[in-house]
Each structure stands twice: as C-alpha cells, then as structure tokens.
Design a protein around this motif. Structure first.
Motif, PDB file in Angstrom:
ATOM      1  N   ALA A 118      62.100  31.286  40.734  1.00 48.14           N
ATOM      2  CA  ALA A 118      62.556  32.671  40.607  1.00 48.14           C
ATOM      3  C   ALA A 118      62.775  33.032  39.140  1.00 48.14           C
ATOM      4  CB  ALA A 118      63.847  32.874  41.404  1.00 48.14           C
ATOM      5  N   PRO A 119      61.771  33.658  38.501  1.00 50.02           N
ATOM      6  CA  PRO A 119      61.977  34.126  37.137  1.00 50.02           C
ATOM      7  C   PRO A 119      62.987  35.276  37.132  1.00 50.02           C
ATOM      8  CG  PRO A 119      59.773  34.715  37.918  1.00 50.02           C
ATOM      9  CD  PRO A 119      60.446  33.964  39.009  1.00 50.02           C
ATOM     10  N   CYS A 120      63.865  35.285  36.142  1.00 51.23           N
ATOM     11  CA  CYS A 120      64.923  36.297  36.067  1.00 51.23           C
ATOM     12  C   CYS A 120      64.947  36.932  34.687  1.00 51.23           C
ATOM     13  CB  CYS A 120      66.294  35.651  36.314  1.00 51.23           C
ATOM     14  SG  CYS A 120      66.460  34.764  37.860  1.00 51.23           S
ATOM     15  N   PHE A 157      65.813  28.742  39.259  1.00 54.97           N
ATOM     16  CA  PHE A 157      66.006  29.999  38.537  1.00 54.97           C
ATOM     17  C   PHE A 157      65.615  29.785  37.081  1.00 54.97           C
ATOM     18  CE2 PHE A 157      69.228  30.553  41.927  1.00 54.97           C
ATOM     19  CZ  PHE A 157      68.940  31.844  42.350  1.00 54.97           C
ATOM     20  N   VAL A 158      64.855  30.730  36.529  1.00 53.65           N
ATOM     21  CA  VAL A 158      64.500  30.663  35.111  1.00 53.65           C
ATOM     22  C   VAL A 158      64.954  31.969  34.455  1.00 53.65           C
ATOM     23  CG1 VAL A 158      62.702  30.300  33.397  1.00 53.65           C
ATOM     24  CG2 VAL A 158      62.486  29.236  35.664  1.00 53.65           C
ATOM     25  N   ASN A 159      65.975  31.868  33.626  1.00 50.75           N
ATOM     26  CA  ASN A 159      66.459  33.023  32.883  1.00 50.75           C
ATOM     27  C   ASN A 159      65.555  33.223  31.664  1.00 50.75           C
ATOM     28  OD1 ASN A 159      68.142  35.103  31.892  1.00 50.75           O
ATOM     29  ND2 ASN A 159      69.152  33.625  30.557  1.00 50.75           N
ATOM     30  N   ASP A 160      64.831  34.327  31.668  1.00 50.32           N
ATOM     31  CA  ASP A 160      63.853  34.597  30.611  1.00 50.32           C
ATOM     32  C   ASP A 160      64.472  35.420  29.483  1.00 50.32           C
ATOM     33  OD1 ASP A 160      61.490  34.776  29.199  1.00 50.32           O
ATOM     34  OD2 ASP A 160      60.633  36.341  30.472  1.00 50.32           O
ATOM     35  N   GLY A 161      65.522  34.878  28.874  1.00 56.07           N
ATOM     36  CA  GLY A 161      66.147  35.532  27.730  1.00 56.07           C
ATOM     37  C   GLY A 161      66.807  36.855  28.062  1.00 56.07           C
ATOM     38  N   SER A 162      67.396  36.948  29.225  1.00 51.67           N
ATOM     39  CA  SER A 162      68.051  38.192  29.649  1.00 51.67           C
ATOM     40  C   SER A 162      69.083  38.657  28.625  1.00 51.67           C
ATOM     41  CB  SER A 162      68.748  37.984  30.998  1.00 51.67           C
ATOM     42  OG  SER A 162      67.808  37.702  31.996  1.00 51.67           O
ATOM     43  N   ARG A 163      69.247  39.974  28.542  1.00 51.11           N
ATOM     44  CA  ARG A 163      70.208  40.561  27.601  1.00 51.11           C
ATOM     45  C   ARG A 163      71.506  40.964  28.285  1.00 51.11           C
ATOM     46  NH1 ARG A 163      66.611  43.929  23.326  1.00 51.11           N
ATOM     47  NH2 ARG A 163      65.046  42.324  23.056  1.00 51.11           N
ATOM     48  N   ASP A 164      71.570  40.759  29.587  1.00 51.33           N
ATOM     49  CA  ASP A 164      72.800  41.072  30.311  1.00 51.33           C
ATOM     50  C   ASP A 164      73.502  39.757  30.684  1.00 51.33           C
ATOM     51  OD1 ASP A 164      71.222  40.045  32.335  1.00 51.33           O
ATOM     52  OD2 ASP A 164      71.371  41.791  33.647  1.00 51.33           O
ATOM     53  N   GLY A 165      74.270  39.746  31.719  1.00 55.46           N
ATOM     54  CA  GLY A 165      75.023  38.555  32.108  1.00 55.46           C
ATOM     55  C   GLY A 165      74.308  37.664  33.105  1.00 55.46           C
ATOM     56  N   SER A 206      67.049  28.154  31.121  1.00 57.23           N
ATOM     57  CA  SER A 206      67.310  29.373  30.368  1.00 57.23           C
ATOM     58  C   SER A 206      66.588  29.336  29.028  1.00 57.23           C
ATOM     59  CB  SER A 206      68.813  29.549  30.147  1.00 57.23           C
ATOM     60  OG  SER A 206      69.078  30.811  29.584  1.00 57.23           O
ATOM     61  N   PHE A 207      65.884  30.423  28.732  1.00 59.27           N
ATOM     62  CA  PHE A 207      65.211  30.577  27.450  1.00 59.27           C
ATOM     63  C   PHE A 207      66.163  31.238  26.461  1.00 59.27           C
ATOM     64  CE2 PHE A 207      60.759  31.139  29.567  1.00 59.27           C
ATOM     65  CZ  PHE A 207      60.701  29.789  29.816  1.00 59.27           C
ATOM     66  N   SER A 208      66.004  30.905  25.192  1.00 58.27           N
ATOM     67  CA  SER A 208      66.838  31.477  24.137  1.00 58.27           C
ATOM     68  C   SER A 208      66.478  32.935  23.846  1.00 58.27           C
ATOM     69  CB  SER A 208      66.705  30.653  22.858  1.00 58.27           C
ATOM     70  OG  SER A 208      65.346  30.642  22.440  1.00 58.27           O
ATOM     71  N   ARG A 209      65.272  33.315  24.233  1.00 55.37           N
ATOM     72  CA  ARG A 209      64.832  34.705  24.075  1.00 55.37           C
ATOM     73  C   ARG A 209      63.798  34.992  25.154  1.00 55.37           C
ATOM     74  NH1 ARG A 209      59.789  35.411  21.955  1.00 55.37           N
ATOM     75  NH2 ARG A 209      58.815  33.688  20.864  1.00 55.37           N
ATOM     76  N   ASN A 210      63.373  36.218  25.247  1.00 51.95           N
ATOM     77  CA  ASN A 210      62.401  36.618  26.257  1.00 51.95           C
ATOM     78  C   ASN A 210      61.002  36.169  25.845  1.00 51.95           C
ATOM     79  OD1 ASN A 210      60.436  39.154  27.141  1.00 51.95           O
ATOM     80  ND2 ASN A 210      61.797  38.409  28.736  1.00 51.95           N
ATOM     81  N   PHE A 211      60.428  35.286  26.650  1.00 52.17           N
ATOM     82  CA  PHE A 211      59.061  34.812  26.407  1.00 52.17           C
ATOM     83  C   PHE A 211      58.055  35.439  27.365  1.00 52.17           C
ATOM     84  CE2 PHE A 211      61.508  31.490  24.360  1.00 52.17           C
ATOM     85  CZ  PHE A 211      60.761  31.214  23.229  1.00 52.17           C
ATOM     86  N   GLY A 212      58.531  36.139  28.379  1.00 53.33           N
ATOM     87  CA  GLY A 212      57.643  36.773  29.353  1.00 53.33           C
ATOM     88  C   GLY A 212      57.630  36.035  30.673  1.00 53.33           C
ATOM     89  N   ILE A 242      57.554  31.475  34.706  1.00 52.72           N
ATOM     90  CA  ILE A 242      56.925  30.870  35.880  1.00 52.72           C
ATOM     91  C   ILE A 242      56.452  29.464  35.551  1.00 52.72           C
ATOM     92  CG2 ILE A 242      54.893  30.987  37.385  1.00 52.72           C
ATOM     93  CD1 ILE A 242      55.244  34.084  37.307  1.00 52.72           C
ATOM     94  N   TYR A 243      55.799  29.305  34.419  1.00 51.07           N
ATOM     95  CA  TYR A 243      55.312  27.980  34.019  1.00 51.07           C
ATOM     96  C   TYR A 243      56.461  26.980  33.895  1.00 51.07           C
ATOM     97  CZ  TYR A 243      53.047  24.237  31.472  1.00 51.07           C
ATOM     98  OH  TYR A 243      52.582  23.009  31.089  1.00 51.07           O
ATOM     99  N   ALA A 244      57.547  27.392  33.276  1.00 54.80           N
ATOM    100  CA  ALA A 244      58.711  26.503  33.134  1.00 54.80           C
ATOM    101  C   ALA A 244      59.252  26.117  34.504  1.00 54.80           C
ATOM    102  CB  ALA A 244      59.796  27.179  32.296  1.00 54.80           C
ATOM    103  N   GLY A 245      59.345  27.098  35.403  1.00 59.92           N
ATOM    104  CA  GLY A 245      59.828  26.818  36.751  1.00 59.92           C
ATOM    105  C   GLY A 245      58.908  25.879  37.510  1.00 59.92           C
ATOM    106  N   LEU A 246      57.613  26.105  37.402  1.00 64.35           N
ATOM    107  CA  LEU A 246      56.647  25.221  38.069  1.00 64.35           C
ATOM    108  C   LEU A 246      56.742  23.799  37.515  1.00 64.35           C
ATOM    109  CD1 LEU A 246      53.507  27.550  38.207  1.00 64.35           C
ATOM    110  CD2 LEU A 246      54.932  26.833  40.144  1.00 64.35           C
ATOM    111  N   SER A 247      56.987  23.683  36.222  1.00 66.78           N
ATOM    112  CA  SER A 247      57.096  22.367  35.591  1.00 66.78           C
ATOM    113  C   SER A 247      58.310  21.590  36.093  1.00 66.78           C
ATOM    114  CB  SER A 247      57.187  22.510  34.072  1.00 66.78           C
ATOM    115  OG  SER A 247      56.011  23.088  33.564  1.00 66.78           O
ATOM    116  N   LYS A 248      59.368  22.278  36.480  1.00 68.31           N
ATOM    117  CA  LYS A 248      60.599  21.625  36.932  1.00 68.31           C
ATOM    118  C   LYS A 248      60.708  21.507  38.453  1.00 68.31           C
ATOM    119  CE  LYS A 248      62.505  20.742  33.012  1.00 68.31           C
ATOM    120  NZ  LYS A 248      62.747  19.376  32.582  1.00 68.31           N
TER     121      LYS A 248
END
Length: 117
Positions: free
Chosen positions: A7-9, A38-46, A68-74, A79-85
């Motif tokens: 689930a990309p977020c 869950f993959v947080n794609d550098g969200s700017r909210d909580g 969780s990504f440090s910034r938004n990578f898209g 999805i790729y990060a989630g599939l890898s894990k």
C-alpha cells in the motif's frame, strides 16, 4: 499461502487507519495469513506518524510493515520498495485511499483458487 498487500501512501494521514480496518473486516474469516506493507512516499502530512502509531499498536500481530522515504520519490518507487519487502507468495498492490476495496482482493483470490480455467 501468505498474501502481501503493498500500500503506497502519500498524504494519507486520514486514510491509514480506515484502510487497515477495511482490510481486517474484509479478510476476517477468509484470509488469515497476510501482511500489509505500507510505504510512506515522503508524505507532507502526518501519514508517517499514523503509520508508526498503527504499527506500534499491532506489532504483536506481525501483520504490518512500514517503510518510509525521506522525500517523495513517486508511486512507482514506493511500489518497488514494497514489493522488495513483501514476504507473501502472492502480492497485491492496493491504494491506501480505498479507491480499490479490499473485498476485490478476496474475489481475486477466490478466482485464482477455483478450478475454472
């Protein structure tokens, strides 16, 4: 059979808990061996805060992973990060905003496990 939901977020603070609850409800009595990645794609909210909170509440169940990504990578990178894990024999990509209902995953699994060709 283990099922992984990836689930990309991105800015899904208000939806994370709703998504988790919808999955639990849809899968109850039908799918027992699953995880949500869950993959947080550098969200700017909580979003990340909500994901950490959910993870800490449910860590005994061992059914949630949070990346969780440090910034938004898209979305594709998330999805790729989630599939890898993902650890499942089957993996389904599903948006955390509930545009796709978790019940559809049940329908897909039933179709895959049916004897129909």
């Amino acid at each position: 059979m283990k099922l992984s939901l990836v689930a990309p977020c991105y800015n899904e603070e208000a939806n994370v808990r709703r998504f988790y609850d919808a999955v639990k409800s849809a899968f109850e009595g039908k799918v027992t061996d699953y995880e949500i990645v869950f993959v947080n794609d550098g969200s700017r909210d909580g979003t990340y805060k909500e994901l950490k909170k959910l993870y800490n509440e449910k860590k005994e169940e061992k059914s949630i992973q949070v990346l969780s990504f440090s910034r938004n990578f898209g979305k594709e990178s998330a999805i790729y990060a989630g599939l890898s894990k993902a650890k499942g024999d089957y993996v389904c990509i599903i948006d955390a905003d509930l545009q796709q209902r978790p019940e559809v995953v049940i329908e897909m699994l039933e179709k895959m496990n049916s004897d129909e060709e």
